[in-house]
Design an enzyme around this catalytic site. Structure first.
Site, short mmCIF file in Angstrom:
data_model
loop_
_atom_site.label_atom_id
_atom_site.label_comp_id
_atom_site.label_asym_id
_atom_site.label_seq_id
_atom_site.Cartn_x
_atom_site.Cartn_y
_atom_site.Cartn_z
N ARG A 79 0.80 -1.22 0.00
CA ARG A 79 0.00 0.00 0.00
C ARG A 79 0.84 1.28 0.00
O ARG A 79 0.56 2.21 -0.76
CB ARG A 79 -0.93 0.06 1.23
CG ARG A 79 -2.20 -0.69 1.06
CD ARG A 79 -2.62 -1.29 2.37
NE ARG A 79 -1.67 -2.32 2.71
CZ ARG A 79 -1.80 -3.61 2.36
NH1 ARG A 79 -2.87 -4.01 1.74
NH2 ARG A 79 -0.88 -4.50 2.66
N THR A 80 1.85 1.34 0.86
CA THR A 80 2.57 2.61 0.97
C THR A 80 3.27 2.93 -0.35
O THR A 80 3.16 4.05 -0.86
CB THR A 80 3.57 2.55 2.14
OG1 THR A 80 2.86 2.17 3.31
CG2 THR A 80 4.23 3.90 2.38
N LYS A 109 25.54 -4.15 -3.46
CA LYS A 109 27.00 -4.10 -3.60
C LYS A 109 27.64 -3.42 -2.38
O LYS A 109 28.83 -3.18 -2.36
CB LYS A 109 27.38 -3.31 -4.85
CG LYS A 109 26.82 -3.89 -6.14
CD LYS A 109 27.22 -3.01 -7.32
CE LYS A 109 26.51 -3.43 -8.60
NZ LYS A 109 26.64 -2.40 -9.63
N ARG A 130 11.58 3.77 2.89
CA ARG A 130 11.23 2.80 3.94
C ARG A 130 12.47 1.97 4.22
O ARG A 130 13.12 1.47 3.30
CB ARG A 130 10.09 1.89 3.50
CG ARG A 130 9.89 0.73 4.47
CD ARG A 130 8.65 -0.03 4.22
NE ARG A 130 7.47 0.74 4.58
CZ ARG A 130 6.24 0.25 4.57
NH1 ARG A 130 6.02 -1.00 4.22
NH2 ARG A 130 5.21 1.01 4.92
N HIS A 158 5.84 6.05 11.29
CA HIS A 158 5.26 5.92 9.94
C HIS A 158 4.29 7.10 9.78
O HIS A 158 3.07 6.93 9.79
CB HIS A 158 4.54 4.57 9.83
CG HIS A 158 4.18 4.16 8.44
ND1 HIS A 158 4.24 4.99 7.34
CD2 HIS A 158 3.73 2.95 7.97
CE1 HIS A 158 3.85 4.32 6.26
NE2 HIS A 158 3.55 3.08 6.62
C1 NCD Z 1 2.23 -1.04 8.08
C2 NCD Z 1 3.73 -0.87 8.14
O1 NCD Z 1 4.43 -1.15 7.17
O2 NCD Z 1 4.15 -0.40 9.19
N1 NCD Z 1 1.73 -1.21 6.78
C3 NCD Z 1 1.48 -0.10 6.03
O3 NCD Z 1 2.34 0.73 5.80
N2 NCD Z 1 0.24 0.07 5.58
C4 NCD Z 1 1.70 -2.05 9.03
C5 NCD Z 1 2.25 -3.45 9.03
O4 NCD Z 1 3.13 -3.79 8.25
O5 NCD Z 1 1.76 -4.22 9.83
#
Ligand code: NCD
Length: 331
Positions: A79-80, A109, A130, A158
């Site tokens: 999703r993100t 590398k 991320r 997040h």
């Molecule tokens: C979350 C995350 O990556 O922290 N997912 C997200 O970004 N929608 C929650 C999770 O991974 O449980």
């Protein structure tokens, strides 16, 4: 394929002592929810509303035409990453997606995070990152000359998820003040829980935390709530909170953060929201989840109009459109 062992991406002892000059102006990065006060939140939500109307009417626009986003993901995401990509493309911009396994990038590398971001900024106007290490987004931002957006730094924060969670509560329930929010699951490792809890401190809400002892909210965060004399309670049992919750925010047990997998096995199936549990909930409330779910909400709950988790996904795109416009100076 063997899981790739990530090289040390930043080792504070070996980093150059000072970020190079010319980094993005402070405030242009999105690193933590601490950056957002209520006026700014109101502004972002208004912009997200406008994005929604625009997408529903026209599908997209040219606001960010000529702008490029680099999406750099060292951890899995559906999703993100997809929502940032969709957000950028619906605003007429384009994307360099490094999301399908950094093993195909020079990270494999041994390239450091500072070098990777200093490379991507040569092509892109904004970097979404991320990464599994707490504090990584800050390190990237210290080195990048373009804005960095934290899309999850390990068990840290997040922030964009918390913004979309808040936007969802506002859209679904009409207001945030006065609500009772119950969070369920892995409150210790869940970065979405950490960011959302901090953001909710801007509002007059009561908070309920449901977890096993070993996965309670981090002590430092709980102390912040207690210092602020917030109406907060902790319990092990969803039954203690379900009848009064306006928002039931359910989370996955974060398997990848457990040092001891035997412990994960003990706690992984502790919570499951079922239609029977939902029968005790208010008629007007919402069940939310940042997703992915791995058994915490039974599929039979999906048909319940109070199940907001897929609507939440779509609202995330509007919020990320608003945020991209903001960091690129178009809001
Ligand atoms: C979350 C995350 O990556 O922290 N997912 C997200 O970004 N929608 C929650 C999770 O991974 O449980």
């Amino acid at each position: 394929m063997e899981p790739m062992e990530l090289p040390r991406l930043f080792d504070r002892d070996t980093l150059p002592t000072r970020p190079r000059p010319g980094t993005a102006p402070a405030g242009q990065d999105i690193l933590t929810v601490a950056q957002f006060g209520r006026p700014l939140l109101g502004h972002i939500f208004q912009r997200a509303d406008e994005m929604k109307v625009m997408v529903e009417r026209a599908g997209g626009c040219d606001l960010l035409r000529g702008h490029v986003l680099a999406c750099l993901f060292y951890e899995p995401s559906t999703r993100t990453s997809a929502s940032f990509i969709a957000a950028m493309e619906r605003l007429g911009g384009s994307v360099i997606p490094i999301t399908q396994g950094v093993q195909f990038s020079s990270v494999s590398k041994g390239e450091s995070l500072p070098d990777t971001v200093r490379t991507l900024e040569q092509y892109a106007d904004v970097i979404v990152l991320r990464h599994p290490d707490v504090g990584s987004a800050k390190v990237a931002a210290d080195y990048a000359a373009v804005p960095v957006i934290n899309a999850g730094d390990g068990a840290g924060e997040h922030p964009t998820q918390a913004l979309l969670d808040l936007f969802t509560i506002r859209e679904e329930l009409g207001a945030i003040d006065g609500r009772r929010v119950a969070m369920v699951g892995d409150l210790r490792h869940g970065r979405t829980v950490h960011s959302l809890t901090r953001l909710l401190l801007q509002y007059d809400v009561s908070l309920r935390f449901v977890s096993p002892d070993t996965l309670r909210l981090p002590m430092a965060l709980m102390n912040e709530l207690i210092d602020q004399k917030r109406d907060v309670r902790e319990t092990h049992d969803v039954a203690d909170v379900i009848a009064d919750a306006d928002v039931l925010y359910v989370t996955r047990i974060q398997k990848e953060r457990f040092a001891d997998l035997a412990h994960y096995e003990e706690v992984k199936d502790l919570y499951e929201i079922t239609p029977e549990i939902m029968r005790q909930a208010k008629e007007k409330m919402v069940v939310m989840h940042p997703l992915p779910r791995v058994g915490e909400i039974h599929y039979a709950v999906d048909a319940d109009p109070r199940a907001a988790y897929f609507r939440q996904v779509k609202k995330g795109m509007y919020v990320r459109m608003a945020l991209l416009a903001m960091v690129l100076g178009k809001a």
